[in-house]
Design an enzyme around this catalytic site. Structure first.
Site, short mmCIF file in Angstrom:
data_model
loop_
_atom_site.label_atom_id
_atom_site.label_comp_id
_atom_site.label_asym_id
_atom_site.label_seq_id
_atom_site.Cartn_x
_atom_site.Cartn_y
_atom_site.Cartn_z
N LYS A 44 -1.75 3.17 3.83
CA LYS A 44 -1.68 1.70 3.69
C LYS A 44 -0.22 1.30 3.85
O LYS A 44 0.52 1.13 2.89
CB LYS A 44 -2.19 1.30 2.30
CG LYS A 44 -3.66 0.93 2.30
CD LYS A 44 -4.13 0.44 0.94
CE LYS A 44 -3.88 -1.04 0.70
NZ LYS A 44 -4.66 -1.95 1.55
N1 PMP Z 1 -9.98 -1.32 4.76
C1 PMP Z 1 -8.76 -1.86 4.87
C2 PMP Z 1 -8.12 -1.89 6.20
C3 PMP Z 1 -8.12 -2.40 3.75
O1 PMP Z 1 -6.91 -2.95 3.85
C4 PMP Z 1 -8.77 -2.37 2.50
C5 PMP Z 1 -8.10 -2.96 1.29
N2 PMP Z 1 -7.28 -2.02 0.65
C6 PMP Z 1 -10.03 -1.78 2.42
C7 PMP Z 1 -10.61 -1.28 3.57
C8 PMP Z 1 -10.75 -1.68 1.12
O2 PMP Z 1 -10.09 -0.75 0.30
P1 PMP Z 1 -10.13 -0.85 -1.28
O3 PMP Z 1 -11.56 -0.92 -1.66
O4 PMP Z 1 -9.49 0.40 -1.75
O5 PMP Z 1 -9.39 -2.07 -1.66
#
Ligand code: PMP
Length: 304
Positions: free
Chosen positions: A157
């Site tokens: 991320k």
């Molecule tokens: N995909 C992407 C590209 C994201 O940015 C996120 C948000 N973090 C998610 C999926 C969902 O991840 P999470 O459930 O860990 O927030």
């Protein structure tokens, strides 16, 4: 309701007034997107502030920067204390969004980032709001593809990676849709700009593999809730045609929580109303994050 404007942020180990925390224009991350971040939610249940899956977020936080040899100069325990301490320092008594991040600082314009490159870490608190209509949203299949792991690591991320999400979001909004759905480089369903995707077909729940989607923490939560409800759950390739023909489609992520997708590319999904399984998952998710389901209380960090 009073505007949410917490006075303090956490910056490199200290709580400082928000306006006092500044970085110079020569900061590497501004030029190249060399920042790693997390998005975490904390829920106020009228008795305590409950942070959802904090440990899992912190583990992913460290892992993100590691792909790029970026050093997080604080231990997991220090980051956890920074997050909970910041909520306490600001006396937060309402649900909020928590944004920890670290980034390369004074490293000139060199692309050779190493473990020794200077980094800074910070945590911000932001207001909590629904980002989508929980009664159902529209989406389109984006002309932009999700970047592939052959180009940059999909599980990191990193600030720079989100340009892919930004351009897909812009295109969706320009065309009048609430959200984009990105296919992967092979043309299978990947994920949304900031959410993972699930379909329900004949009572079975399915989501694409994480080869070209983030291993979302909410995705993992939905998979576990689905299994615990006795649903058949699978991680498998999903085609565009299967998406259009699904009984239910939902998106999930920390910020979006769980949201039904009721129209894709101007076609209704089933009868165009949120499906039964999506509704059950949404209800159960609310109970879990509010710490009202003791079975999942290990996922909750109470601030007070
Ligand atoms: N995909 C992407 C590209 C994201 O940015 C996120 C948000 N973090 C998610 C999926 C969902 O991840 P999470 O459930 O860990 O927030």
């Amino acid at each position: 309701m009073k505007a949410f404007g917490p006075k303090y942020i956490w910056f490199d180990g200290r709580f400082v007034a928000r306006d006092r925390a500044q970085v110079p224009l020569t900061t590497h991350a501004i030029h190249y997107g060399t920042s790693a971040f997390e998005g975490i939610r904390a829920y106020w249940n009228s008795e305590n502030l409950c942070i959802f899956r904090l440990g899992d977020h912190i583990r992913r936080f460290r892992r993100s920067g590691k792909y790029y040899s970026m050093s997080l100069r604080f231990t997991d325990a220090q980051i956890r204390d920074a997050v909970t301490g910041l909520c306490r320092k600001n006396r937060v008594r309402e649900s909020c969004y928590i944004r920890p991040f670290y980034f390369v600082g004074q490293h000139g314009v060199s692309l050779h980032v190493t473990e020794r490159s200077p980094t800074h870490a910070a945590v911000l608190l932001l207001s909590f709001q629904d980002i989508f209509d929980k009664d159902g949203i529209s989406a389109h299949i984006s002309p932009w593809r999700k970047f592939s792991g052959a180009s940059t690591p999909t599980q990191a991320k990193m600030g720079g990676n989100y340009l892919n999400s930004i351009i897909a979001t812009q295109e969706a909004k320009r065309r009048g849709f609430d959200e984009a759905i990105l296919l992967d480089s092979s043309g299978s369903v990947g994920e949304a700009p900031g959410e993972n995707i699930f379909i329900v077909k004949n009572g079975r729940l399915a989501t694409p593999p994480v080869s070209s989607a983030l291993k979302g923490i909410t995705r993992d939560t939905v998979l576990r809730m689905g299994r615990a409800m006795g649903l058949e759950v699978s991680v498998r390739r999903i085609t565009r045609r299967q998406l259009y023909g699904a009984d239910e489609v939902l998106l999930c992520g920390t910020a979006a929580e769980i949201v039904p997708v009721t129209r894709i590319d101007r076609r209704k999904i089933a009868d165009g109303r949120p499906g039964e399984i999506t509704r059950r998952l949404m209800d159960q998710y609310s109970d879990i994050v509010m710490n009202r389901n003791r079975r999942y209380s290990r996922w909750i960090t109470e601030v007070y």
